[in-house]
Design an enzyme around this catalytic site. Structure first.
Site, mmCIF file in Angstrom:
data_model
loop_
_atom_site.group_PDB
_atom_site.id
_atom_site.type_symbol
_atom_site.label_atom_id
_atom_site.label_comp_id
_atom_site.label_asym_id
_atom_site.label_seq_id
_atom_site.Cartn_x
_atom_site.Cartn_y
_atom_site.Cartn_z
ATOM 1 N N HIS A 173 -0.924 13.762 -8.014
ATOM 2 C CA HIS A 173 -0.884 12.239 -7.907
ATOM 3 C C HIS A 173 0.501 11.625 -7.972
ATOM 4 C CE1 HIS A 173 -1.583 8.156 -8.364
ATOM 5 N NE2 HIS A 173 -1.880 8.079 -9.769
ATOM 6 N N CYS A 227 0.009 2.337 -8.579
ATOM 7 C CA CYS A 227 -0.603 3.775 -7.848
ATOM 8 C C CYS A 227 -1.234 3.261 -6.555
ATOM 9 C CB CYS A 227 -1.431 4.253 -8.805
ATOM 10 S SG CYS A 227 -0.966 4.387 -10.504
#
Ligand SMILES: [Zn+2]
Lengths: 388, 126
Positions: A334, A84
């Site tokens: 996200h 991420c």
């Protein structure tokens, strides 16, 4: 050492985009960033690009050349993968290259396409950010790993699910007017507490959503900005990166993220500032507990007290230290590989005054990003300051 | 069966046989296999030490949304338990499926379960 200015930023709406493939998403975000920068395309020296699960989602590795093409560039192009924080790492490498005098103008960015696959498939892809042998084979998931951190934190510090819920409520409230955010709707503490559990104590509303999107920024050397008389008032003045053991079980503590502490320490020293100088922050709230650990690692709160921040109104829009004014990963969305640069995009606009929430931080001069990969086994931290 | 066996497979074999171990470097740092060097100090002299028989749950959760290969098992309780100087990640067996009777500090033993598709570490309360 030259400083690095943010000349332009761009970002697609973070949402479900079933009709747009990855190259279209990145083409759109990068074009917006280049337009915003007023930099001629021909001056761009290279593309530093972040993506995590392209091989899962679109059967597509080797995205560097693909995305350079999508951006209308024929320059060296490299994909960075750090779960991420893939584009956070890309930003850091770009900053380093400009500071070292090897480049004057770089395009950075990231993209992730996730909603075109079923949730169980995305769960499997995200789990590969953990340790395959010791975690994946036991049936660990990404929410499961954060759930283990949350339960350990509850046992150690006495926080509750209701405390964490305040973070989700805050970040949804921040995203209400942000048209790039996936969710622009208010939620209540009860909504969070009553939502189905994903991995106890993490419920659906404690978790960031599955999202498609891309983000990009044009970074230039200070000299280039001055020579071209660019309107680029925000600089990246500090960068830091930290690494920890991949598997949660190998960490010294389940309730601390020392990789983030090290990244923050490095970034603060680099920018010659401390936590007290920071006016606003975008932190990696992939789960509500992650925002708590971020606030403690960045030195804003002592260990075991970060969970009180949202509840006490200190990190809300009107608080002393607004955190995730964009809506955070929780409400903004996200798209894993795009998240690191998206934090840069949102903070640049907030500091320049052209963000819908800029009026909440009109005197702000210093901001910080915290972008974490996996269960914080990789972290990048960047300090942004208004310099002009 | 002549499938290649990795060092990790051998470690799980040892756990299944009740002969679990960890690695210790000459500076006393503990780690889990497979390792070439100590992750703390880089020392290449790694000796096997017996894993303590009894561990302690350090944190636990219930996985309700699993990856596709574990869908038939869900929901399942998962924990990290410490065994002396190392920790392991595994499923909890013989507990309330909603985890109501699991607390941090619960004493557990370690074992291995095998299904058609995979083998995984399990913890049973002691
Ligand atoms: Zn050692």
């Amino acid at each position: 050492m030259t400083s690095v200015r943010i000349a332009g930023v761009g970002m697609t709406p973070f949402d479900s985009h079933p009709e747009r493939t990855g190259r279209e998403l990145f083409g759109s975000a990068s074009n917006e960033a280049i337009d915003d920068s007023n930099v001629p395309r021909g001056d761009i020296d290279a593309l530093f690009y972040g993506n995590f699960m392209g091989a899962f989602a679109e059967g597509q590795n080797h995205q560097g050349p693909l995305m350079a093409d999508a951006a209308g560039l024929s320059v060296p192009a490299t994909r960075f993968e750090s779960a991420c924080t893939s584009s956070g790492v890309a930003v850091r490498e770009a900053v380093s290259k400009i500071r070292g005098g090897e480049a004057d103008v770089l395009l950075v960015g990231g993209m992730e396409r996730m909603t075109n696959e079923p949730t169980s498939f995305v769960t499997e892809a995200l789990a590969t950010a953990g340790d395959e042998l010791y975690e994946g084979r036991a049936g660990m998931t990404f929410p499961g790993a954060y759930a283990l951190m949350a339960n350990a934190y509850f046992a150690e510090h006495g926080a509750t699910r209701a405390d964490l819920a305040e973070i989700a409520v805050k970040n949804h409230a921040h995203a209400l007017e942000n048209e790039l955010a996936q969710y622009q709707r208010e939620i209540s503490v009860d909504d969070v507490l009553e939502a189905p559990l994903v991995a106890d104590p993490i419920g659906v509303y404690d978790a960031s959503p599955i999202t498609d999107g891309a983000s990009a920024a044009v970074l230039v050397s200070d000299e280039y900005a001055r020579e071209r008389d660019l309107d680029a008032p925000v600089s990246i003045t500090g960068t830091g990166q930290g690494t920890d053991q991949l598997a949660l079980q190998d960490r010294a503590s389940l309730t601390r993220t020392p990789a983030a502490e090290r990244a923050a320490e490095e970034a603060y020293a680099d920018a010659s500032i401390g936590p007290d100088d920071v006016d606003l922050a975008e932190v990696h709230d992939c789960f509500t507990i992650a925002e708590v650990l971020a606030l403690e690692s960045l030195g804003f709160y002592d260990r075991g007290t970060g969970y009180q921040a949202a509840r006490d109104g200190e990190t809300t829009r009107d608080g002393d230290l607004p955190v995730n004014l964009s809506g955070g990963l929780k409400a903004k969305g996200h798209p894993v590989g795009a998240t690191g640069t998206a934090q840069i995009v949102e903070l640049t606009k907030l500091l320049r005054g052209d963000h819908v929430n800029s009026d909440a931080v009109s005197d702000a001069e210093t901001a910080i990003t915290h972008n974490a990969g996996g269960t914080v086994a990789s972290v990048t931290v960047h300090v942004l300051e208004v310099v002009a | 069966m002549s499938e290649p066996r990795t060092a990790f497979d051998s470690f799980v074999d040892a756990l299944a046989a009740g002969e679990g171990y960890f690695l210790e470097c000459s500076n006393g740092h503990a780690s889990l296999p497979p390792r070439h060097v100590c992750p703390d100090c880089g020392d290449a002299s790694l000796e096997r030490r017996s894993l303590p028989e009894r561990g302690e749950v350090e944190s636990h959760t219930i996985i309700r949304v699993p990856a596709p290969q574990f869908e038939a098992d869900a929901p399942y309780p998962l924990a990290i338990a410490s065994f002396g100087p190392v920790r392991l990640t595994g499923r909890l067996e013989n507990v309330d499926p909603d985890g109501g009777d699991v607390e941090v500090g619960l004493p557990v033993a370690v074992d291995v379960r095998e299904t058609d598709d995979h083998r995984f570490v399990v913890f049973t309360p002691q």
